[in-house]
Design an enzyme around this catalytic site. Structure first.
Site, PDB file in Angstrom:
ATOM      1  N   LYS A 170       0.872  -1.192   0.000  1.00 19.86           N
ATOM      2  CA  LYS A 170       0.000   0.000   0.000  1.00 19.86           C
ATOM      3  C   LYS A 170       0.903   1.235   0.000  1.00 19.86           C
ATOM      4  O   LYS A 170       1.427   1.656   1.023  1.00 19.86           O
ATOM      5  CB  LYS A 170      -0.914   0.024   1.237  1.00 19.86           C
ATOM      6  N   GLU A 246       9.896   2.274  10.354  1.00 21.24           N
ATOM      7  CA  GLU A 246      10.957   3.250  10.067  1.00 21.24           C
ATOM      8  C   GLU A 246      10.277   4.602  10.003  1.00 21.24           C
ATOM      9  O   GLU A 246       9.384   4.812   9.179  1.00 21.24           O
ATOM     10  CB  GLU A 246      11.645   2.947   8.731  1.00 21.24           C
ATOM     11  N   CYS A 280      14.209  11.313   5.192  1.00 22.78           N
ATOM     12  CA  CYS A 280      14.196  11.050   6.639  1.00 22.78           C
ATOM     13  C   CYS A 280      15.584  11.210   7.232  1.00 22.78           C
ATOM     14  O   CYS A 280      15.724  11.434   8.431  1.00 22.78           O
ATOM     15  CB  CYS A 280      13.657   9.657   6.905  1.00 22.78           C
ATOM     16  N   GLU A 374      10.342  17.347  13.291  1.00 24.67           N
ATOM     17  CA  GLU A 374      10.723  17.070  11.908  1.00 24.67           C
ATOM     18  C   GLU A 374       9.939  18.000  10.979  1.00 24.67           C
ATOM     19  O   GLU A 374       8.720  18.094  11.075  1.00 24.67           O
ATOM     20  CB  GLU A 374      10.400  15.620  11.553  1.00 24.67           C
TER      21      GLU A 374
END
Ligand code: NDP
Length: 472
Positions: A170, A246, A280, A374
């Protein structure tokens, strides 16, 4: 171009949705047929039916399938890279690199199957043989983000298939075309129907259905930390599924007084701004020692201002667009929050359409939101420190722990940093971003949960150890 979900070897239709080019928001790159929870559940069932046969397929055949997938991706690299650049907005050169990485990843896992797959131990009993074998996890749901539309699916799907699992992929809703093309390549590779399935739908509907589907044994997820926490809760509540997460990062790059200034600026420029900062592993905190601080900031601000922001297909462009209007609003919101808390915009800070100038905030401290949260855009902040001890302490003062870098000419400082940095990936005189497919990838803290991805370490998630005792 239309992409559809793939369930048990059949392409499944649904309501048509546009996939737009972030560089030209009025240009439709492709369409996709949106799948809902029923399609996701059907895909999980199809995977469950196909998995035992695939697990029993001889290794040579599994290797041949994976190798064919990798070879086809590499053969179509240019066409796939253009599509990827148009739907995600990364530069064509970066997109090429990503597609090649995906192809190589499938080939790598084909050959990983020839590595030892278990261990033999001495038994403490007479006439007993003790060994640890591996069996596949079963049906794996693979849920991926938008920023690496083909590489991240590849680095999960390839080991999952190699070790005998069936997969339901997905991808993020923003990037259905790369995943749709990958599914077409896998479907044409000779893999039996149902072993690989694709669900093109929203996370909150189709993704959610995979987390709760009884036939799913494990979930490999890459995405935001908040979503990851939800995935974990659902996996535990719905059949104690195995999960691997992750997630985000707030990666520090330390620059010491003894650093080569040119190397420091190159690492910071790449880590902070390349791929529009949408990595990331991006360096979003530049932790700079007093003695080099002013020279470093001046040189980096100049270099950031000199970067050409433009269409990813234009070879002169060095930075592409921000992926979506929502992400752009988030980036600009952080610039405003940083200045409200006392930071200074030394470069950038503005946008034109969906293009944002690489933005450097100076005078930051580690308590500011721009230093703690972030951002996931081309925004980096500079934090001044006195010495290596303070740099290491500031670098570690974060909920995240994906990657951490240092620029120094001191061997002792580099060794200390490798020992003390609280991150899963540590770089010395290199950008915090940029990893290799045969080495483990993952972080600590809120950046990761579960076994590492990539390289031989991927086996730890996609297979289950079985301890066997044989008396004779
Ligand atoms: P999100 O967490 O928003 O989404 C990730 C994936 O999860 C998407 O496929 C999304 O689907 C899906 N999803 C969302 N809600 C659910 C749900 N309730 N159930 C199941 N699936 C769901 O992340 P982004 O796509 O915005 O990616 C950016 C984030 O990814 C950043 O935080 C970044 O740090 C992280 N990332 C981490 C990497 C790493 O290896 N550590 C690498 C790359 C990115 P949909 O898009 O359809 O909503």
């Amino acid at each position: 171009m239309l992409h559809r979900s793939l369930v048990g070897g059949e392409w499944v239709d649904g309501d048509r949705r546009p996939n737009v080019n972030p560089a030209r928001p009025d240009e439709v790159v492709s369409e996709y047929a949106e799948a809902g929870p029923d399609t996701a559940r059907a895909a999980a069932e199809a995977a469950g039916a196909a998995q035992p046969g695939w697990a029993r397929t001889p290794v040579a055949e599994r290797m041949a399938v994976l190798d064919r997938i990798g070879t086809t991706i590499l053969g179509r690299a240019e066409e796939l890279a253009v599509l990827l650049a148009r739907e995600e907005g990364k530069l064509l050169a970066e997109a090429r690199g990503e597609v090649v990485r995906a192809g190589q990843t499938f080939r790598y896992y084909a050959h990983q199957l020839l590595q030892p797959q278990g261990e033999v131990y001495a038994s403490t009993r007479d006439n007993v043989h003790a060994e640890v074998r591996r069996r596949p996890l079963g049906v794996v749901a693979v849920i991926t983000p938008w920023n690496y539309p083909i590489a991240i699916p590849a680095w999960k799907v390839a080991p999952a298939l190699a070790y005998g699992n069936a997969v339901v992929l997905k991808p993020a809703e923003l990037v259905p075309a790369s995943a749709g093309e990958l599914a077409g390549i896998i479907a044409g590779s000779g893999l039996p129907p149902g072993v690989f399935n694709l669900v093109l739908g929203a996370g909150r509907t189709a993704g959610e259905a995979l987390l709760t589907a009884p036939g799913v044994d494990g979930v490999s997820f890459t995405g935001g930390t908040g979503t990851g926490a939800h995935v974990a809760r659902q996996c535990l509540a719905h059949g104690n599924k195995r999960f691997q997460l992750e997630m985000g990062g707030k990666n520090p790059l330390v620059v010491l007084d003894d650093a080569d200034l040119e190397v420091a600026v190159r690492c910071a420029l790449d880590g902070s701004f390349f791929s529009t900062g949408q990595r990331c592993t991006a360096s979003s905190r530049l932790i700079v020692q007093d003695g080099i601080h002013d020279r470093f900031v001046a040189a980096l601000a100049d270099a950031a201002r000199a970067l050409t922001v433009g269409d990813p297909l234009d070879p002169r462009s060095q930075i592409g667009p921000v992926v979506s209007p929502q992400q752009l609003a988030q980036n600009l919101g952080y610039v405003a929050a940083g200045t409200a808390e006392g930071a200074t915009v030394a470069a950038g800070g503005t946008s034109d359409g969906q293009f944002m100038r690489p933005t450097l905030l100076t005078g930051a401290h580690n308590g500011m939101r721009v230093a703690r949260e972030e951002i996931f855009g081309p925004v980096s902040c500079v934090i001044r420190v006195g010495d290596l001890d303070e740099a290491i302490a500031v670098a570690a003062d974060t909920r995240y722990g994906l990657s951490a870098g240092i620029v120094t000419t001191s061997l002792a400082a580099a060794e200390r940093f490798k020992r003390d940095a609280r991150a899963g990936i540590v770089t010395v005189n290199l950008p915090t971003a940029g990893t290799e497919l045969h080495l483990p990838f993952g972080g600590t803290g809120d950046s990761n949960h579960g076994p590492r991805e990539q390289g031989g370490y991927a086996r730890d998630f996609y297979s289950v150890p079985v301890t066997c005792y044989t008396g004779w």
